[in-house]
Structures are given as C-alpha cells and as structure tokens.
Design a protein around this motif. Structure first.
Motif, short mmCIF file in Angstrom:
data_model
loop_
_atom_site.label_atom_id
_atom_site.label_comp_id
_atom_site.label_asym_id
_atom_site.label_seq_id
_atom_site.Cartn_x
_atom_site.Cartn_y
_atom_site.Cartn_z
N PRO A 1 0.83 -1.20 0.00
CA PRO A 1 0.00 0.00 0.00
C PRO A 1 0.87 1.26 0.00
O PRO A 1 1.81 1.38 0.78
CB PRO A 1 -0.79 -0.11 1.31
CG PRO A 1 -0.74 -1.56 1.66
CD PRO A 1 0.58 -2.06 1.16
N LEU A 2 0.56 2.16 -0.91
CA LEU A 2 1.26 3.43 -1.01
C LEU A 2 0.38 4.49 -0.35
O LEU A 2 -0.73 4.76 -0.82
CB LEU A 2 1.53 3.80 -2.47
CG LEU A 2 2.29 5.11 -2.67
CD1 LEU A 2 3.73 4.98 -2.18
CD2 LEU A 2 2.26 5.51 -4.13
N VAL A 3 0.87 5.07 0.73
CA VAL A 3 0.13 6.09 1.45
C VAL A 3 0.68 7.46 1.02
O VAL A 3 1.85 7.76 1.25
CB VAL A 3 0.25 5.91 2.98
CG1 VAL A 3 -0.59 6.95 3.71
CG2 VAL A 3 -0.14 4.49 3.38
N SER A 4 -0.17 8.24 0.38
CA SER A 4 0.18 9.60 -0.05
C SER A 4 -0.41 10.58 0.95
O SER A 4 -1.63 10.66 1.10
CB SER A 4 -0.39 9.88 -1.46
OG SER A 4 0.14 8.99 -2.39
N THR A 5 0.47 11.30 1.62
CA THR A 5 0.05 12.21 2.68
C THR A 5 0.47 13.62 2.33
O THR A 5 1.59 13.84 1.85
CB THR A 5 0.65 11.81 4.04
OG1 THR A 5 0.37 10.42 4.28
CG2 THR A 5 0.07 12.65 5.17
N ARG A 6 -0.43 14.56 2.54
CA ARG A 6 -0.11 15.96 2.27
C ARG A 6 -0.51 16.83 3.47
O ARG A 6 -1.49 16.53 4.15
CB ARG A 6 -0.79 16.44 1.01
CG ARG A 6 -2.27 16.30 0.98
CD ARG A 6 -2.78 15.84 -0.40
NE ARG A 6 -3.96 15.02 -0.30
CZ ARG A 6 -3.97 13.70 -0.22
NH1 ARG A 6 -2.88 13.01 -0.23
NH2 ARG A 6 -5.09 13.04 -0.12
N GLY A 7 0.29 17.84 3.69
CA GLY A 7 0.02 18.79 4.75
C GLY A 7 0.52 20.17 4.36
O GLY A 7 1.46 20.29 3.57
#
Length: 165
Positions: free
Chosen positions: A156-162
């Motif tokens: 699983p590729l978790v793409s996180t943005r902040g």
C-alpha cells in the motif's frame, strides 16, 4: 532554497529508509513558505496479504520470505509502517490540513508489480540465507512470483499531504 521557502516539497519512498526520518520531515516542513505543501508518499510494507495461491504451502512460503526481507530492511533502518505514521508525524511537525490517500492493487505472478518482490529477494539473497532460508526455498519463491496463479496485494502506497500554516 528561495529566501521565502518552497510552495511544494515532494518525496516518494525516501523517508521510510532513513533512521532520522522525523528530523528530515521537520526540515522539509521548515523549508515550506506559509501556505506551502509537503507531500510524502511512502509504503506500508507490513500489510501484503496473499490474495490467491496455488496451495497453502505457496502462501506460507511467500509470507516467510516477505517477513525475512522485512526483518533485514528493519535492521538497515527501514520503518515498515512509516506510510501509516506519516499523517501523525506531519501533524507533529506543525503542518495543517493533513490528509492521506492509500492506493493498492493486486499483483499477479509474472506481472510488473510483483517484480519488486523478485528484485528485493535477489538483492538480499545472502541476508535471507542468514535468516534461515534455503536455496531451494528461494528458488521456489522466485518460481512462485512468476506463476500467474499467485496473486498478492501490492505494497500500500500512502500519499500524505500537509500545509504549512
């Protein structure tokens, strides 16, 4: 770096390999200008279920090799669940509007995606033997990865943005 920082900083599959990942994340967040976005994309290597296998022995072999690979990567500093920890780490670094999306697909034997497991096992063969795997098991593992009847979930590729406030 521009005097007022960056609008966007993006890193893919990098920080999970760095023991100092939290310090690096803080430096990346600090390089943003106000309103700038940090995007990190990282694997969660701990969740890779077998979706189909020719038999139970094949599924067990995959899990054994995957676990041995994970153990070696952890010894080298990889955090296997870093992908799922990134949102909390971004919040801890003071970022706002933190959201994450996870992408996964099935990888069938003989396909392109499953090649990641093939290459990892080839590159780490000596270390896998040190974990107790035999040459016969490693050969069966490689054959399994070429078998279209064998299917695993992708990493699983978790793409996180902040956003920096």
């Amino acid at each position: 770096m521009p005097a007022d920082g960056y609008d966007l900083v993006h890193a893919r599959l990098v920080l999970q390999h760095l023991p100092e990942r939290l310090d690096v994340l803080a430096r990346l967040a600090g390089a943003l200008r106000p309103g700038g976005w940090l995007v990190l994309e990282e694997f969660d290597t701990a969740w890779v279920p077998v979706l189909a296998a020719p038999d139970e022995e094949a599924a067990t072999l995959f899990e054994r090799v995957h676990n041995a690979l994970s153990a070696q990567l952890e010894k080298a500093g990889l955090d296997p669940v870093w992908g799922r920890r990134v949102p909390g780490a971004m919040l801890g670094a003071g970022l706002a509007d933190v959201t994450a999306t996870t992408y996964a697909e099935s990888w069938a034997g003989g396909g392109t995606g499953i090649g990641l497991h093939r290459v990892n096992a080839q590159q780490m063969a000596d270390r896998l033997r040190a974990e107790g795997l035999t040459d016969a098991e490693l050969e069966r593992f490689q054959a399994l990865l070429a078998d279209p009847a064998f299917v695993v979930n992708s990493l699983p590729l978790v793409s996180t943005r902040g956003r920096r406030p």
